[in-house]
Design a protein around this motif. Structure first.
Motif, short mmCIF file in Angstrom:
data_model
loop_
_atom_site.label_atom_id
_atom_site.label_comp_id
_atom_site.label_asym_id
_atom_site.label_seq_id
_atom_site.Cartn_x
_atom_site.Cartn_y
_atom_site.Cartn_z
N ARG A 1 47.61 36.76 34.73
CA ARG A 1 47.61 35.73 35.78
C ARG A 1 47.74 36.33 37.17
N VAL A 2 48.56 37.35 37.30
CA VAL A 2 48.69 38.02 38.60
C VAL A 2 47.36 38.65 38.99
N LYS A 3 46.74 39.37 38.07
CA LYS A 3 45.46 40.04 38.34
C LYS A 3 44.38 39.02 38.70
N THR A 4 44.32 37.92 37.95
CA THR A 4 43.30 36.90 38.18
C THR A 4 43.42 36.30 39.58
N HIS A 5 44.64 35.95 39.98
CA HIS A 5 44.80 35.27 41.27
C HIS A 5 44.67 36.23 42.45
N ILE A 6 44.99 37.48 42.26
CA ILE A 6 44.73 38.46 43.33
C ILE A 6 43.22 38.65 43.50
N GLU A 7 42.51 38.73 42.39
CA GLU A 7 41.05 38.88 42.48
C GLU A 7 40.41 37.65 43.11
N LEU A 8 40.90 36.45 42.76
CA LEU A 8 40.37 35.23 43.38
C LEU A 8 40.66 35.21 44.88
N SER A 9 41.86 35.65 45.25
CA SER A 9 42.22 35.69 46.66
C SER A 9 41.34 36.67 47.43
N GLU A 10 41.08 37.83 46.82
CA GLU A 10 40.21 38.83 47.46
C GLU A 10 38.78 38.31 47.59
N LEU B 1 51.85 41.67 55.18
CA LEU B 1 52.07 40.58 54.23
C LEU B 1 51.63 40.97 52.82
N PRO B 2 52.28 40.39 51.81
CA PRO B 2 51.91 40.70 50.42
C PRO B 2 50.60 40.04 50.03
N ASP B 3 50.06 40.48 48.91
CA ASP B 3 48.81 39.91 48.40
C ASP B 3 49.06 38.72 47.48
N LEU B 4 50.30 38.61 46.96
CA LEU B 4 50.65 37.49 46.08
C LEU B 4 52.16 37.35 46.05
N ILE B 5 52.64 36.12 45.88
CA ILE B 5 54.08 35.84 45.83
C ILE B 5 54.42 35.23 44.48
N LEU B 6 55.43 35.82 43.81
CA LEU B 6 56.02 35.23 42.60
C LEU B 6 57.31 34.55 43.03
N LEU B 7 57.38 33.24 42.89
CA LEU B 7 58.44 32.45 43.51
C LEU B 7 59.20 31.64 42.46
N ASP B 8 60.51 31.93 42.36
CA ASP B 8 61.37 31.17 41.45
C ASP B 8 61.55 29.75 41.99
N ILE B 9 61.63 28.79 41.07
CA ILE B 9 61.81 27.40 41.50
C ILE B 9 63.27 27.08 41.77
N MET B 10 64.15 27.37 40.80
CA MET B 10 65.55 26.98 40.90
C MET B 10 66.36 28.08 41.59
N MET B 11 66.58 27.88 42.90
CA MET B 11 67.39 28.82 43.69
C MET B 11 68.36 28.02 44.55
N PRO B 12 69.52 28.59 44.89
CA PRO B 12 70.49 27.88 45.73
C PRO B 12 69.97 27.75 47.17
N GLU B 13 70.50 26.77 47.87
CA GLU B 13 70.21 26.50 49.28
C GLU B 13 68.76 26.01 49.48
N ILE B 14 67.80 26.89 49.33
CA ILE B 14 66.40 26.47 49.47
C ILE B 14 65.69 26.74 48.15
N ASN B 15 65.22 25.69 47.48
CA ASN B 15 64.55 25.92 46.20
C ASN B 15 63.10 26.37 46.41
N GLY B 16 62.46 26.74 45.32
CA GLY B 16 61.11 27.29 45.41
C GLY B 16 60.09 26.32 45.98
N TYR B 17 60.24 25.03 45.68
CA TYR B 17 59.30 24.04 46.21
C TYR B 17 59.35 24.01 47.74
N ASP B 18 60.58 24.03 48.29
CA ASP B 18 60.71 23.98 49.75
C ASP B 18 60.18 25.26 50.40
#
Length: 369
Positions: A120-129, A51-68
């Protein structure tokens, strides 16, 4: 040369140009994986053990949006701890609280600011670790505490068995008629001190259990004079052997009090034992019940000695577990476990316990109920 381990970022976006831009910004410091829509992302994540250490997720996508997608990630035990940062255009972020309520940790807006994305990516990976490290440490601590509890239970079990043997043999010796009378009091003292140690072990077991669950009282209406009579029979031999006069008295009209008899008896037993331990020969220890005139007022119980007293700076420390108070005049280093037990029991009775110095010497322990 050993290659430095890189964390993995998983990008979910239906636009390849956006994936390329984010990969350009982040690939120097992170391994990059991606999916072009929400369905493919969920399939890859749920089906992978890497599994990845962090996910960058677009909100507006067809079929299943980022929120779902985020909602389903947070509902799955396997992926719920992976930090999710939403990626969106400025005009798409109409409800940031929605994303945070779903479990996202942050937002990154398009067009991208390279420094902000990296930070922001660095900060949240460090917080997760840091969170993972804390969880691992907590699990290790739980294991250590469980081992300590198991060992303590075994030790106390074995000690109680040995004490039972000592008390049994001392009973047999006391019952014999061919033992010289001058030795009888020594055997009685062995038996009494064994009982005290057994009570101490019981107190430790009660405190250990109470740290996990609330102390349950077995209350009944009690006449304090009955407790006093029992304690006098227990402590009179020790007091006499030390040349200390042990006095029990009452002031006011006696009344029954709602108490857990066994626990409260141990409280007074602890206080009297300490008073005798720290009192010099030819002194007096007084155990006194003071009954109020009005039923709404408190009943007070005092244990008063004429020993060296307790420095005021130690008064609050006395009732904390494992606090060590030195009593140099008697060559005793007192570990305040018994008094911590006393406070725990008195608190459970919605009472109060405190200490003041006696005049001219000694200490006065007061219980208010």
């Amino acid at each position: 040369m050993i290659e430095e381990y890189k964390k993995t970022i998983f990008i979910v976006d239906d636009t390849t140009e956006i994936i390329d831009i984010l990969e350009t910004i982040l690939s120097k410091d992170y391994n990059i994986k991606f999916a072009l829509n929400g369905e493919k992302a969920l399939k890859k994540l749920f089906g992978s053990n890497d599994l990845p250490d962090l996910i960058l997720l677009d909100i507006m996508m067809p079929e299943i949006n980022g929120y779902d997608v985020c909602k389903r990630l947070k509902e799955n035990e396997k992926t719920q701890q992976i930090p999710v940062i939403f990626v969106s255009a400025m005009d798409e972020v109409d409800d940031e609280t929605k994303g945070f309520n779903l479990g996202a940790v942050d937002y990154i807006t398009k067009p991208f600011n390279t420094a902000i994305v990296k930070t922001r990516v660095k900060t949240h990976i460090e917080l997760s670790e840091a969170r993972k490290t804390l969880e691992r440490n907590n699990e290790q601590l739980k294991s250590v505490l469980k081992l300590r509890e198991d060992m303590a239970d075994m030790i106390m079990h074995d000690m109680r068995n040995m004490l039972g043997t000592i008390m049994g043999y001392s009973d047999l010796l006391i019952a014999k008629h061919d033992i010289p009378s001058k030795y009888i009091k020594y055997v009685q003292n062995i038996h009494t001190q064994s009982q005290h140690l057994n009570s101490f072990l019981n107190d430790m077991l009660i405190m250990a259990k109470t740290e996990k669950t609330q102390l349950v009282l077995n209350r009944s209406l009690v006449d304090l004079s009955h407790i006093f009579y029992f304690l006098e029979s227990v402590h009179s031999i020790v007091a006499s052997s030390k040349g200390i006069r042990l006095v029990f008295e009452s002031i006011g009209d006696p009344r029954c009090i709602s108490l857990d008899v066994k626990l409260f008896q141990r409280v007074l037993d602890n206080l009297i034992s300490n008073a005798l331990k720290f009192s010099p020969p030819e002194s007096k220890v007084v155990v006194k019940a003071e009954y109020p005139q009005l039923e709404t007022d408190k009943t007070r119980i005092y244990v008063i000695d004429e020993g060296m007293g307790i420095p005021e700076e130690h008064h609050n420390r006395l009732f904390k577990k494992f606090e060590i108070i030195e009593a140099k005049a008697h060559g005793v280093h007192q570990i305040g476990f018994g008094l911590a037990f006393c406070k725990m029991v008195v608190d459970a009775h919605n009472g109060n316990i405190f200490v003041k110095n006696n005049s001219p010497t000694g200490a006065v322990f007061t219980i208010e109920l």
